[in-house]
Design an enzyme around this catalytic site. Structure first.
Site, short mmCIF file in Angstrom:
data_model
loop_
_atom_site.label_atom_id
_atom_site.label_comp_id
_atom_site.label_asym_id
_atom_site.label_seq_id
_atom_site.Cartn_x
_atom_site.Cartn_y
_atom_site.Cartn_z
N ARG A 26 52.54 21.02 40.81
CA ARG A 26 51.28 22.12 40.71
C ARG A 26 52.25 23.35 40.87
O ARG A 26 53.20 23.42 41.30
CB ARG A 26 50.45 21.76 41.98
CG ARG A 26 49.56 20.67 42.05
CD ARG A 26 48.39 21.33 41.03
NE ARG A 26 47.49 20.21 40.81
CZ ARG A 26 47.37 19.15 40.05
NH1 ARG A 26 48.33 19.04 39.04
NH2 ARG A 26 46.45 18.33 40.12
N GLU B 127 46.95 29.19 36.73
CA GLU B 127 47.00 28.98 35.42
C GLU B 127 45.43 29.01 34.73
O GLU B 127 44.41 28.79 35.83
CB GLU B 127 47.49 27.54 34.99
CG GLU B 127 46.96 26.43 35.66
CD GLU B 127 47.52 25.21 35.55
OE1 GLU B 127 48.69 25.01 35.74
OE2 GLU B 127 46.89 24.15 35.23
N HIS C 158 50.23 22.48 30.68
CA HIS C 158 49.53 21.48 31.70
C HIS C 158 49.20 20.07 30.66
O HIS C 158 48.11 19.83 30.83
CB HIS C 158 48.44 21.88 32.40
CG HIS C 158 48.11 21.11 33.61
ND1 HIS C 158 47.79 21.66 34.88
CD2 HIS C 158 48.24 19.88 33.94
CE1 HIS C 158 47.63 20.81 35.86
NE2 HIS C 158 47.84 19.81 35.31
C1 DGY Z 1 45.99 15.65 37.57
O1 DGY Z 1 45.51 14.73 37.19
O2 DGY Z 1 45.89 16.04 38.82
C2 DGY Z 1 46.77 16.31 36.45
O3 DGY Z 1 47.28 17.32 36.85
C3 DGY Z 1 45.76 16.60 35.26
O4 DGY Z 1 46.46 15.96 34.19
#
Ligand code: DGY
Length: 323
Positions: free
Chosen positions: A242, A271, A289
């Site tokens: 993250r 983001e 992402h």
């Molecule tokens: C999640 O599943 O938390 C990811 O960051 C999205 O791809």
């Protein structure tokens, strides 16, 4: 009996949207535009289930007040730091996520970032596309060798373990890690992973540091200026976890002053905004992402949400219940 009403906040893969519309009175988001706070509030007040993603902030403000009708948030994604779990519990909502099915693809993107930044692949591609390439020469765009180096994993859950397997068996890397809740010894032994007692030890010893801890209050700016300062000058940072696990300003400072060699980032604080300074740096690889973004995985994630909703509305415990 009337089908439960569900609101899906973004476009999902066609196969999953079909499964949802067959089973539920589903409102899909054909425009794929993120819902506003008011729209999320309205969804929670009119539907039996709301299915958000990482880009929807399901805050106390969104969940607060009276009249919440929904009983379940079927999150599309493994991470749930965008959902205020306390507020969700208070509003009487069950929350589910989609673990396991995205493990390999997210580890693949971490490997991609590590290889790209070490071998200057983003920079090289831009070089060719801009027609600046004048031909092979022994000193052209020399990067850093990955094979045989030390990979330091911060967090050693499913995705980190998958990366460890790929890095160890594919690239002969030595694996070290720090995790306050380490897995069983046999899991570590299978990839020769050595547990470090502190995060700082991993940062000091790794040639590549890859982040695999959850987001949220506990890990906010875990990698601050001081901790980034512990990394080797020759080391690279990879973040597929993250954005807010890293203090972006501290990272930018370290990159600008060449206190670390580079970074590969798939996630950002705030983001889709990406700090302008990062966009200008050649020793940084930036992805939008993409961790779980393969068709197979996104379908599997969606079908996992469908299974969670099916269980819930059939009166069973959803497999991936978070609260
Ligand atoms: C999640 O599943 O938390 C990811 O960051 C999205 O791809």
């Amino acid at each position: 009996m009337a089908k439960p009403r569900i609101v899906v906040t973004r476009r999902w893969p066609a196969q999953v949207e079909s499964a949802l519309t067959e089973r539920y009175d589903a409102t899909l988001n054909d425009s794929d535009t993120p819902l506003s706070v008011e729209e999320l509030q309205a969804a929670l007040r009119s539907a039996d289930a709301v299915c958000p993603t990482v880009c929807d902030r399901i805050s106390a403000e969104v969940l607060g007040g009276s009249g919440v009708k929904a009983r379940i948030l079927g999150n599309f994604g493994v991470g749930y730091n965008h959902i205020d779990l306390e507020a969700a519990k208070k509003a009487g909502l069950v929350v589910t996520n989609t673990p396991e099915v995205l493990t390999d693809c997210t580890a693949d993107i971490a490997m991609t970032l590590m290889l790209m930044v070490a071998r200057r692949a983003g920079e090289g591609e831009r070089h060719v596309r801009s027609k600046a390439w004048s031909g092979w020469r022994p000193t052209h765009m020399m990067g850093t060798k990955v094979t045989g180096k030390v990979l330091g994993l911060i967090g050693f859950g499913r995705i980190a373990q998958a990366m460890a397997r790929k890095a160890h068996f594919g690239f002969g890397m030595k694996i070290i890690f720090h995790d306050p809740f380490p897995p069983a010894g046999e899991i570590c032994n299978a990839v020769g992973a050595v547990r470090c007692d502190s995060l700082d030890e991993v940062l000091r010893d790794a040639d590549f540091v890859s982040l695999h801890c959850p987001g949220g209050k506990e890990t906010y700016h875990l990698l601050n200026a001081e901790r980034i300062g512990l990394m080797k000058r020759s080391a690279y940072l990879v973040n597929t976890a993250r954005g807010d696990v890293v203090d972006a300003q501290a990272l930018i400072g370290a990159l600008q002053d060449h206190r670390i060699a580079g970074a590969g980032l798939d996630v950002y604080e705030g983001e889709p905004a990406v700090p302008a300074a990062l966009l200008e740096m050649d020793n940084v690889v930036l992805l939008p992402h993409l961790g779980s973004a393969s068709l197979e995985t996104r379908v599997a994630m969606g079908m996992r949400v469908v299974a969670n909703l099916d269980a819930f509305f059939a009166g069973r415990e959803p497999r991936d219940r978070v609260v």
